[in-house]
Design an enzyme around this catalytic site. Structure first.
Site: not given
Ligand code: GAR
Length: 207
Positions: A20, A113, A148, A72, A99, A96, A115
């Protein structure tokens, strides 16, 4: 680092589910609220409902499953597809997976992103459930650049929503989702207008 500023940008969106937020960005592009187009939607799960919703809008979709691959290795396949589609910005929209550092290095300051919580509170999975169970009075949504860590990158925009007595994970999620659909396209618009300046931990919005 100043972000965006390209004439008409290209967005790659990573999803794992219903998509969505992906749709809210795609619609904002269509309606001219974002000076960019969604070039590619990638899901790590073949049955993500968002894939069909993207295809229905005529957006190119791709499934890149992890299967036996290492993190990776899987990430590099996703990076290759994003590069082939010449995307300027990568948007995680209910993706989900964490990275890898190598992925993030490929798109410095160019991954956003969303959240479903007011970071830095309740990072990770089930942020809405965490908020209800903790008993906070306010929750919300956060759009941030990806680094990270787990949901730890510089914050672009936040919106607060009240947690009502009697809220369940579902009712709170629905209230937050409405804000997500407003917030994410707004953050992407600011990005492509070149108005986001990352200064260490902070994001300055110019103009
Ligand atoms: C959204 O609520 C998003 O904030 C959340 O997953 C949902 C995806 O919905 N993301 C995370 O929890 C990431 N840790 P959508 O597929 O309908 O956009």
């Amino acid at each position: 680092m100043t972000t965006g500023g390209a004439a008409r940008g290209r967005i790659g969106i990573l999803i794992s589910g219903r998509g969505s937020n992906m749709l809210s960005i795609a619609r904002a592009c269509r309606e001219g609220r974002i000076p960019a187009d969604v070039a590619l939607v990638i899901s790590n799960l073949p049955d993500a409902p968002g894939l069909e919703r993207a295809a229905a809008l005529g957006i190119e979709t791709l499934v890149i499953e992890k299967r036996g691959a290492g993190r990776r290795e899987h990430d590099m396949k996703v990076v290759a597809a994003l590069r082939a589609a010449r995307v300027d910005l990568v948007c995680l929209a209910g993706y989900m997976r964490l990275l890898s550092a190598d992925f993030i290095r490929e798109f410095p300051g160019r991954i956003l992103n969303i959240h479903p919580g007011l970071l830095p509170a309740f990072p990770g999975l089930h942020a809405q459930r965490q908020a209800v169970e903790y008993g906070v009075r306010w929750s919300g949504a956060t759009v941030h650049f990806v680094d990270e860590g787990l949901d730890s990158g510089p914050i672009v925009l936040q919106a607060a929503v009240p947690v009502e007595p009697g809220d369940t994970e579902e009712t709170l999620s629905a209230r937050i989702l409405d804000e997500e659909h407003r917030l994410y396209p707004e953050a992407v618009r600011l990005y492509f207008e070149g108005r986001l300046r990352i200064e260490g931990r902070k994001v300055r919005i110019t103009g």
